[in-house]
Design a protein around this motif. Sequence first.
Motif, PDB file in Angstrom:
ATOM      1  N   ALA A  42     113.713  87.084  99.137  1.00 22.25           N
ATOM      2  CA  ALA A  42     114.626  86.494  98.157  1.00 22.25           C
ATOM      3  C   ALA A  42     114.005  86.482  96.773  1.00 22.25           C
ATOM      4  CB  ALA A  42     114.989  85.078  98.609  1.00 22.25           C
ATOM      5  N   MET A  43     112.695  86.178  96.715  1.00 27.53           N
ATOM      6  CA  MET A  43     112.024  86.133  95.420  1.00 27.53           C
ATOM      7  C   MET A  43     111.934  87.522  94.801  1.00 27.53           C
ATOM      8  SD  MET A  43     108.981  83.378  96.176  1.00 27.53           S
ATOM      9  CE  MET A  43     108.313  83.585  94.516  1.00 27.53           C
ATOM     10  N   GLU A  44     111.733  88.554  95.595  1.00 30.63           N
ATOM     11  CA  GLU A  44     111.616  89.919  95.067  1.00 30.63           C
ATOM     12  C   GLU A  44     112.957  90.424  94.560  1.00 30.63           C
ATOM     13  OE1 GLU A  44     109.961  92.162  98.230  1.00 30.63           O
ATOM     14  OE2 GLU A  44     107.889  91.482  97.898  1.00 30.63           O
ATOM     15  N   LEU A  45     114.041  89.980  95.196  1.00 26.82           N
ATOM     16  CA  LEU A  45     115.366  90.463  94.802  1.00 26.82           C
ATOM     17  C   LEU A  45     115.914  89.739  93.576  1.00 26.82           C
ATOM     18  CD1 LEU A  45     117.011  90.903  98.322  1.00 26.82           C
ATOM     19  CD2 LEU A  45     116.245  92.713  96.770  1.00 26.82           C
ATOM     20  N   MET A  46     115.383  88.546  93.320  1.00 26.79           N
ATOM     21  CA  MET A  46     115.886  87.782  92.164  1.00 26.79           C
ATOM     22  C   MET A  46     115.379  88.389  90.844  1.00 26.79           C
ATOM     23  SD  MET A  46     115.582  83.812  93.444  1.00 26.79           S
ATOM     24  CE  MET A  46     116.051  83.249  91.797  1.00 26.79           C
ATOM     25  N   THR A  47     116.273  88.595  89.908  1.00 30.36           N
ATOM     26  CA  THR A  47     115.931  89.125  88.569  1.00 30.36           C
ATOM     27  C   THR A  47     116.667  88.304  87.513  1.00 30.36           C
ATOM     28  OG1 THR A  47     117.760  90.698  88.612  1.00 30.36           O
ATOM     29  CG2 THR A  47     115.642  91.456  89.503  1.00 30.36           C
ATOM     30  N   PRO A  48     116.186  88.316  86.268  1.00 34.00           N
ATOM     31  CA  PRO A  48     116.881  87.558  85.207  1.00 34.00           C
ATOM     32  C   PRO A  48     118.310  88.052  84.978  1.00 34.00           C
ATOM     33  CG  PRO A  48     114.656  88.128  84.544  1.00 34.00           C
ATOM     34  CD  PRO A  48     114.924  88.860  85.806  1.00 34.00           C
ATOM     35  N   GLU A  49     118.546  89.352  85.240  1.00 32.06           N
ATOM     36  CA  GLU A  49     119.872  89.907  84.981  1.00 32.06           C
ATOM     37  C   GLU A  49     120.844  89.632  86.122  1.00 32.06           C
ATOM     38  OE1 GLU A  49     117.093  91.711  85.043  1.00 32.06           O
ATOM     39  OE2 GLU A  49     116.691  91.863  82.885  1.00 32.06           O
ATOM     40  N   MET A  50     120.384  89.019  87.218  1.00 33.36           N
ATOM     41  CA  MET A  50     121.226  88.783  88.402  1.00 33.36           C
ATOM     42  C   MET A  50     122.313  87.773  88.066  1.00 33.36           C
ATOM     43  SD  MET A  50     120.046  87.412  92.147  1.00 33.36           S
ATOM     44  CE  MET A  50     119.217  88.959  92.519  1.00 33.36           C
ATOM     45  N   PRO A  51     123.520  88.010  88.566  1.00 36.43           N
ATOM     46  CA  PRO A  51     124.599  87.037  88.336  1.00 36.43           C
ATOM     47  C   PRO A  51     124.216  85.657  88.866  1.00 36.43           C
ATOM     48  CG  PRO A  51     125.478  89.088  89.197  1.00 36.43           C
ATOM     49  CD  PRO A  51     123.991  89.195  89.275  1.00 36.43           C
ATOM     50  N   GLU A  52     124.745  84.621  88.184  1.00 35.72           N
ATOM     51  CA  GLU A  52     124.408  83.236  88.534  1.00 35.72           C
ATOM     52  C   GLU A  52     124.762  82.913  89.972  1.00 35.72           C
ATOM     53  OE1 GLU A  52     122.637  79.677  87.884  1.00 35.72           O
ATOM     54  OE2 GLU A  52     122.742  81.386  86.495  1.00 35.72           O
ATOM     55  N   GLN A  53     125.883  83.473  90.426  1.00 39.25           N
ATOM     56  CA  GLN A  53     126.320  83.187  91.805  1.00 39.25           C
ATOM     57  C   GLN A  53     125.333  83.754  92.825  1.00 39.25           C
ATOM     58  OE1 GLN A  53     130.247  84.626  92.679  1.00 39.25           O
ATOM     59  NE2 GLN A  53     130.237  83.830  94.773  1.00 39.25           N
ATOM     60  N   ASP A  54     124.853  84.971  92.609  1.00 34.33           N
ATOM     61  CA  ASP A  54     123.867  85.566  93.538  1.00 34.33           C
ATOM     62  C   ASP A  54     122.530  84.845  93.460  1.00 34.33           C
ATOM     63  OD1 ASP A  54     125.756  87.387  94.285  1.00 34.33           O
ATOM     64  OD2 ASP A  54     125.030  88.987  92.938  1.00 34.33           O
ATOM     65  N   ARG A  55     122.154  84.453  92.210  1.00 37.39           N
ATOM     66  CA  ARG A  55     120.886  83.745  92.064  1.00 37.39           C
ATOM     67  C   ARG A  55     120.914  82.411  92.819  1.00 37.39           C
ATOM     68  NH1 ARG A  55     118.911  82.871  86.064  1.00 37.39           N
ATOM     69  NH2 ARG A  55     118.977  85.155  86.197  1.00 37.39           N
TER      70      ARG A  55
END
Length: 479
Positions: free
Chosen positions: A278-291
């Motif tokens: 989960a931490m590797e997939l999270m990026t600043p550009e990720m939509p708020e809902q996915d984050r």
Amino acid sequence: MKISLKIFLGYFLLVGLSGWFVLTVFVDEVKPGVRQAMEDTLVDTARLLAQLAKEDLKQGNIQHGIFARGLSDYQQMPGVASIWGIPKRTADYHVYITDHKGIVVFDSKHESEGQDYSRWNDVYLTLNHKYGARTTPVDQAKPDGETVMYVAAPITDNGKLIGVLTVAKSNGTMQPFILHAQAKIMRWGLLLLVLSLCLGMLFTWRFTRAIHRLRDYAIAVSKGKKAVAPNSSNDELAELAQAMKTMREELDGHQHVQEAIHQLTHELKSPLTAIQAAMELMTPEMPEQDRAKFLNSIKIQANRLHQMVQNILGLAALEQQQALTHPISIDLSDLVEQQLQLIQDRANQRNIKLLATLDPSLSIEGDAFLCGQAISNLLENALDFSPDNSHIQIDLSRSGQTVQLKIMDRGSGIPDYALDKITEKFYSLPRPANTPRAGQKSTGLGLNFVQQIMSLHHGHVTVINAATQGVLATLSWRV
């Protein structure tokens, strides 16, 4: 050679040598002992007869006087005695009297009148105011054959020695009594020997049996089997058994720690992998809902890690506990009510009714905190596997000498392949699709934790599929 055989042979040798020595001494002492007793009797007899013969000897009528006639009548009397079962048929005494010079003046056998006996020890010593006695072979050519014992007594008149009376008796007359005594000693000696050997065998059997129990216990421990340390009435063996028990507990403790670390390491991989992914997939550009979705996943897995560590530490401590330290009386109805209140809000959110039928008179001796943990685990499981808008039935009752708490949900039940595994450590089933934690698994330690708690309370837990629908979990305490 087995130790039991060595012990028995050593005991047999010791008892055998001791028995042989004692019997030999006894038998060797029988013959001289009987002869000493006979000599003591002859001394008294000689002194008594000397007094009876004094008057006839003074008057010179010793051969035809009252003494001679009385002795003759005695020798002709038939024997009527039975001594130790041995009949006495004849008179065995031979009596002769000498004058103050040692010349025989009277002989009960009428064989030696007029002969000079002054050099024979019995007469010679008595004439010299000493104790006179002698033992002479019947056949001079056979000095080791049958002998005759002669005991003399002085005949005095107003302090003056006027003669010597000698009483003679063949030692052969004592032989039947000697043989009888020896036979009796041998019989009892052999009986005691046999009894000693039987006692030795019993002692050896009991001693080696205790050693064999220790051996079997050690073998069972080496194979990892459950075994109870043997008890022994022997102090040293009891200490050895206790030392082996302590050693086993220490070894079990080390093994348990190793197993716990291995299992914990294995089980931690899954939530750690999920958190890392989960931490590797999270990026600043990720939509708020996915984050938010990934953050929630991290939170769930972190909570699972925390719960897993806490549970396994609690379970490890519980497994090492051998008995309850401070048991108290527990009102089970109150304890169940307390645990129901803790899950009431969660049940209300899903419209799940908690239907409780509790007997208020039931109580047990135990640890209230641990029993509460066991009840809580089963209630949590029932709530996790219950569909919304259903109910959970809780019944507390007594059956004979057993108090039972039954918790039944209305879920989908336990798959057949998992029925014999659900109490194993780290084994967990995914939550049903129609529940808030759909697809998630628990730490897999809850039911094993309950099992350990109930074992500590001398009770047990059963989890089976209900006859109609759902799962029936039962806690049973003996009262």
